[in-house]
Every structure is written in structure tokens, then in C-alpha cells.
Design an enzyme around this catalytic site. Structure first.
Site, PDB file in Angstrom:
ATOM      1  N   ASP A 189       4.131  45.715  17.457  1.00 28.94           N
ATOM      2  CA  ASP A 189       5.362  45.918  18.217  1.00 28.94           C
ATOM      3  C   ASP A 189       5.947  47.321  18.009  1.00 28.94           C
ATOM      4  O   ASP A 189       6.383  47.659  16.905  1.00 28.94           O
ATOM      5  CB  ASP A 189       6.414  44.878  17.792  1.00 28.94           C
ATOM      6  CG  ASP A 189       5.878  43.452  17.846  1.00 28.94           C
ATOM      7  OD1 ASP A 189       4.990  43.127  17.032  1.00 28.94           O
ATOM      8  OD2 ASP A 189       6.363  42.675  18.687  1.00 28.94           O
TER       9      ASP A 189
ATOM     10  N   ASN B  74       8.425  45.541  22.972  1.00 28.86           N
ATOM     11  CA  ASN B  74       9.741  46.002  22.516  1.00 28.86           C
ATOM     12  C   ASN B  74       9.913  47.513  22.703  1.00 28.86           C
ATOM     13  O   ASN B  74      10.811  48.124  22.121  1.00 28.86           O
ATOM     14  CB  ASN B  74       9.949  45.690  21.023  1.00 28.86           C
ATOM     15  CG  ASN B  74       9.735  44.230  20.695  1.00 28.86           C
ATOM     16  OD1 ASN B  74       8.812  43.878  19.967  1.00 28.86           O
ATOM     17  ND2 ASN B  74      10.576  43.379  21.242  1.00 28.86           N
TER      18      ASN B  74
ATOM     19  N   ASN C 265       6.637  37.693  24.276  1.00 27.60           N
ATOM     20  CA  ASN C 265       7.751  36.972  24.889  1.00 27.60           C
ATOM     21  C   ASN C 265       8.748  37.899  25.583  1.00 27.60           C
ATOM     22  O   ASN C 265       9.586  37.435  26.351  1.00 27.60           O
ATOM     23  CB  ASN C 265       8.465  36.100  23.849  1.00 27.60           C
ATOM     24  CG  ASN C 265       8.880  36.868  22.616  1.00 27.60           C
ATOM     25  OD1 ASN C 265       8.050  37.561  22.011  1.00 27.60           O
ATOM     26  ND2 ASN C 265      10.122  36.780  22.232  1.00 27.60           N
ATOM     27  N   HIS C 266       8.694  39.205  25.306  1.00 31.04           N
ATOM     28  CA  HIS C 266       9.577  40.161  25.986  1.00 31.04           C
ATOM     29  C   HIS C 266       8.847  40.984  27.061  1.00 31.04           C
ATOM     30  O   HIS C 266       9.378  41.982  27.536  1.00 31.04           O
ATOM     31  CB  HIS C 266      10.229  41.115  24.974  1.00 31.04           C
ATOM     32  CG  HIS C 266      11.178  40.417  24.048  1.00 31.04           C
ATOM     33  ND1 HIS C 266      12.336  39.814  24.487  1.00 31.04           N
ATOM     34  CD2 HIS C 266      11.137  40.223  22.703  1.00 31.04           C
ATOM     35  CE1 HIS C 266      12.975  39.282  23.452  1.00 31.04           C
ATOM     36  NE2 HIS C 266      12.260  39.503  22.363  1.00 31.04           N
TER      37      HIS C 266
ATOM     38  N   HIS D 289       0.322  36.849  19.521  1.00 35.39           N
ATOM     39  CA  HIS D 289       1.754  37.133  19.423  1.00 35.39           C
ATOM     40  C   HIS D 289       2.481  35.830  19.100  1.00 35.39           C
ATOM     41  O   HIS D 289       2.660  34.979  19.978  1.00 35.39           O
ATOM     42  CB  HIS D 289       2.234  37.719  20.762  1.00 35.39           C
ATOM     43  CG  HIS D 289       3.571  38.365  20.672  1.00 35.39           C
ATOM     44  ND1 HIS D 289       3.751  39.629  20.166  1.00 35.39           N
ATOM     45  CD2 HIS D 289       4.803  37.915  20.997  1.00 35.39           C
ATOM     46  CE1 HIS D 289       5.027  39.940  20.202  1.00 35.39           C
ATOM     47  NE2 HIS D 289       5.694  38.912  20.695  1.00 35.39           N
TER      48      HIS D 289
ATOM     49  N   HIS E 202       4.695  40.168  16.604  1.00 36.65           N
ATOM     50  CA  HIS E 202       5.952  39.479  16.935  1.00 36.65           C
ATOM     51  C   HIS E 202       6.980  39.450  15.814  1.00 36.65           C
ATOM     52  O   HIS E 202       8.147  39.669  16.066  1.00 36.65           O
ATOM     53  CB  HIS E 202       5.733  38.051  17.447  1.00 36.65           C
ATOM     54  CG  HIS E 202       7.023  37.316  17.724  1.00 36.65           C
ATOM     55  ND1 HIS E 202       7.853  37.649  18.775  1.00 36.65           N
ATOM     56  CD2 HIS E 202       7.646  36.285  17.075  1.00 36.65           C
ATOM     57  CE1 HIS E 202       8.917  36.834  18.761  1.00 36.65           C
ATOM     58  NE2 HIS E 202       8.813  36.018  17.747  1.00 36.65           N
TER      59      HIS E 202
ATOM     60  N   HIS F 247       7.461  41.457  13.411  1.00 31.77           N
ATOM     61  CA  HIS F 247       7.821  42.844  13.055  1.00 31.77           C
ATOM     62  C   HIS F 247       7.641  43.123  11.557  1.00 31.77           C
ATOM     63  O   HIS F 247       7.879  44.238  11.107  1.00 31.77           O
ATOM     64  CB  HIS F 247       9.270  43.195  13.463  1.00 31.77           C
ATOM     65  CG  HIS F 247       9.489  43.218  14.941  1.00 31.77           C
ATOM     66  ND1 HIS F 247      10.497  43.943  15.537  1.00 31.77           N
ATOM     67  CD2 HIS F 247       8.818  42.618  15.943  1.00 31.77           C
ATOM     68  CE1 HIS F 247      10.452  43.760  16.852  1.00 31.77           C
ATOM     69  NE2 HIS F 247       9.437  42.961  17.113  1.00 31.77           N
TER      70      HIS F 247
HETATM   71 FE   LIG Z   1       7.814  39.079  20.426  1.00 33.41          FE
END
Ligand SMILES: [Fe+2]
Length: 274
Positions: free
Chosen positions: A13, A45, A72-73, A155, A180, A182
Site C-alpha cells: 500500500d 491508497n 477495498n479502496h 489484500h 492492506h 499497512h
Molecule cells: Fe485495503
């Protein structure tokens, strides 16, 4: 199977401008130093901490990235949608079939057919199809299309899901690396030629909360009242990258690097499981 060797690199990320700046500052030099043939990085991100703009996508490709994976983003910035047609962008493959884009693709890397697969876990994540059955089908399809080597970005929030994915595909894939959370884990290893790391950790601000200003997360934990997470303007930064040497589809050496913006650098080698 091709006998040619390739070296691929993976970055997790990338959080906002600090993360993008670390790539711009270091990636081209790292590519040269380690003879990296192909770079995969997670974009979800990359723009202000949420999603990806077309301007930032170009910035990251120009910095030396070859293909980007999501999570998811992936769709937080709606301008990303047409980019799935025009850029080397993937999104988790187990989103519903009608979702724009794809989560698996074959690339020619020095004559080696490299399959890149992006899968998203279930725990605390948006509703997606079963990650395991979807991954099984996608890996079978990539093999049928002639893949010599396959890399998966898994992820997911839960390390158990990521580890189970490794148990399912060890000996079959060249690398399975998680994103995911981080936060980097300390379990970089090679099992039957499959490099595995539960989470590679983010690239961005290292002195806040998952790359975001600490104020809102703290407020949320203390009062239950949340707010919009912001990427700090100034912070201490880190770049985290895994470099995999792949021979006949198997990872023979894995190196994880942490590059700090103050010049420090830490290097860890993946252990070979017996
Ligand atoms: Fe994520």
C-alpha cells in the site's frame, strides 16, 4: 516452463503523496541495483490515502512501476474506472463479475509469462466472492494460458486468510504477499518455491497511524466519533519493497528492504523452509 530467470519486485500500500514521493526518490535506483525486471505495486491508497487519480497513476508508472494491484479502496476515486481499459491496473479478482476491470493478467517479462493475480480476503472486507475458490479458478486459467510464474497480492485483514492462501498454493505460485494492514509482518519465507509474507507493510508516513494523521483515529478510539482520515503533509517516511528472484517459476531468493527517508536501510532475507 521457461528456464529464464526473472527478478520481480513488489511494493504494498502506497499511502498518499509521502508514499508516492518515496517511490519517485528510490524505485529507479533499486531497479538498477537489484536488476529488477518487473515491478508490481498496490495503488489503493495512493491518492490522498483513498483510491487513485489518473494523474497519480501516471506518476507511479513514470516512477518505475509496471502494473498496479488494488483492494477495498480501488474505486474510491471514480476517475479510476476508465483507467482499467487504458492502464496496467488490476482490482481484486473476486469482486462480482460486473465490476469494471480484472484481477488477473499475463505479462511477458524477458520471455517469461508472468501471471499477476489480485485477490481480496473476506474478514472486515466488502462483500466479494470466495477468495479461495476464485483464486483456484484464476490460477488454473493463468496456467491454461501458459503462465510460467504467478504472483498473488492477497489484500486482506486477517493473517489467517493470507496464511491459508499460502498453504493452498505453496509449490504452485512464485510468490504470495499480503497487503492492506499497512503493518509489515516478520514471516518472510520460501515454501516449496513459493515466497510468502503475510503483509509487506505500507510505503508512506511511518510515524502516525497506518500512514494517516493520528488525530482522527485517536479521536475515534477515545470518543466513538470518527472523521475523514488525512495523510500528513510532513512526516517520517518509509519505503518497503520485496524483491523475488524467480527461476523456472520458483522463487529461489527473497529480499525485503526497508528504506527510511533519513538514509537508513534495513535488509532481510526470506528463509528457505525445509
Ligand atoms: Fe485495503
Amino acid at each position: 516452463m521457461s528456464s529464464k530467470k526473472i527478478t520481480l519486485a513488489f511494493i504494498g500500500d502506497i499511502v498518499g503523496k509521502p508514499g508516492r514521493n518515496m517511490l519517485k526518490a528510490h524505485l529507479k535506483d533499486l531497479r538498477e541495483e537489484f536488476g529488477v525486471d518487473f515491478v508490481i505495486a498496490n495503488y489503493e491508497n495512493a491518492s490522498h490515502g483513498f483510491g487513485l487519480t489518473s494523474k497519480n497513476a501516471l506518476e507511479l508508472f513514470n516512477a518505475g512501476v509496471d502494473v498496479m494491484t488494488g483492494g477495498n479502496h480501488s474505486f474510491d476515486k471514480k476517475e479510476v474506472l476508465p483507467l482499467f481499459e487504458s492502464m496496467e491496473l488490476l482490482r481484486p479478482h473476486n469482486y462480482p463479475e460486473a465490476t469494471p476491470g480484472t484481477g488477473k493478467k499475463l505479462y511477458d517479462v524477458k520471455g517469461v509469462k508472468l501471471g499477476v493475480l489480485n485477490i481480496m480476503g473476506h474478514y472486515t472486507m466488502p462483500m466479494v466472492d470466495n477468495p479461495f475458490t476464485c483464486a483456484r479458478q484464476a490460477v488454473d486459467e493463468l496456467k491454461a494460458e501458459g503462465a510460467d510464474a504467478i504472483f498473488m497480492d492477497i489484500h486482506a485483514e486477517a493473517s489467517s486468510e493470507k496464511r491459508a492462501m499460502m498453504m493452498m498454493f505453496q509449490g504452485e505460485l512464485s510468490g504470495i504477499i499480503g497487503t492492506h494492514t499497512h503493518v509489515a509482518t516478520d514471516d518472510f519465507q520460501i515454501n516449496q518455491g513459493t515466497a510468502y509474507l503475510s503483509d509487506i507493510g505500507m510505503t508512506g508516513c511511518r510515524d502516525n497511524v497506518i500512514g494517516m494523521e493520528a488525530k482522527i483515529p485517536l479521536q475515534r478510539f477515545l470518543t466513538g466519533v470518527g472523521g475523514h482520515f488525512n495523510v500528513p503533509d510532513k512526516c517520517k517516511k518509509i519505503l518497503q519493497i520485496a524483491i523475488l528472484e524467480i527461476e523456472e517459476g520458483a522463487c529461489v531468493k527473497g529480499t525485503k528492504l526497508k528504506i527510511f527517508d533519513d538514509g537508513r536501510r534495513m535488509e532481510t532475507e526470506a528463509w528457505q523452509e525445509s
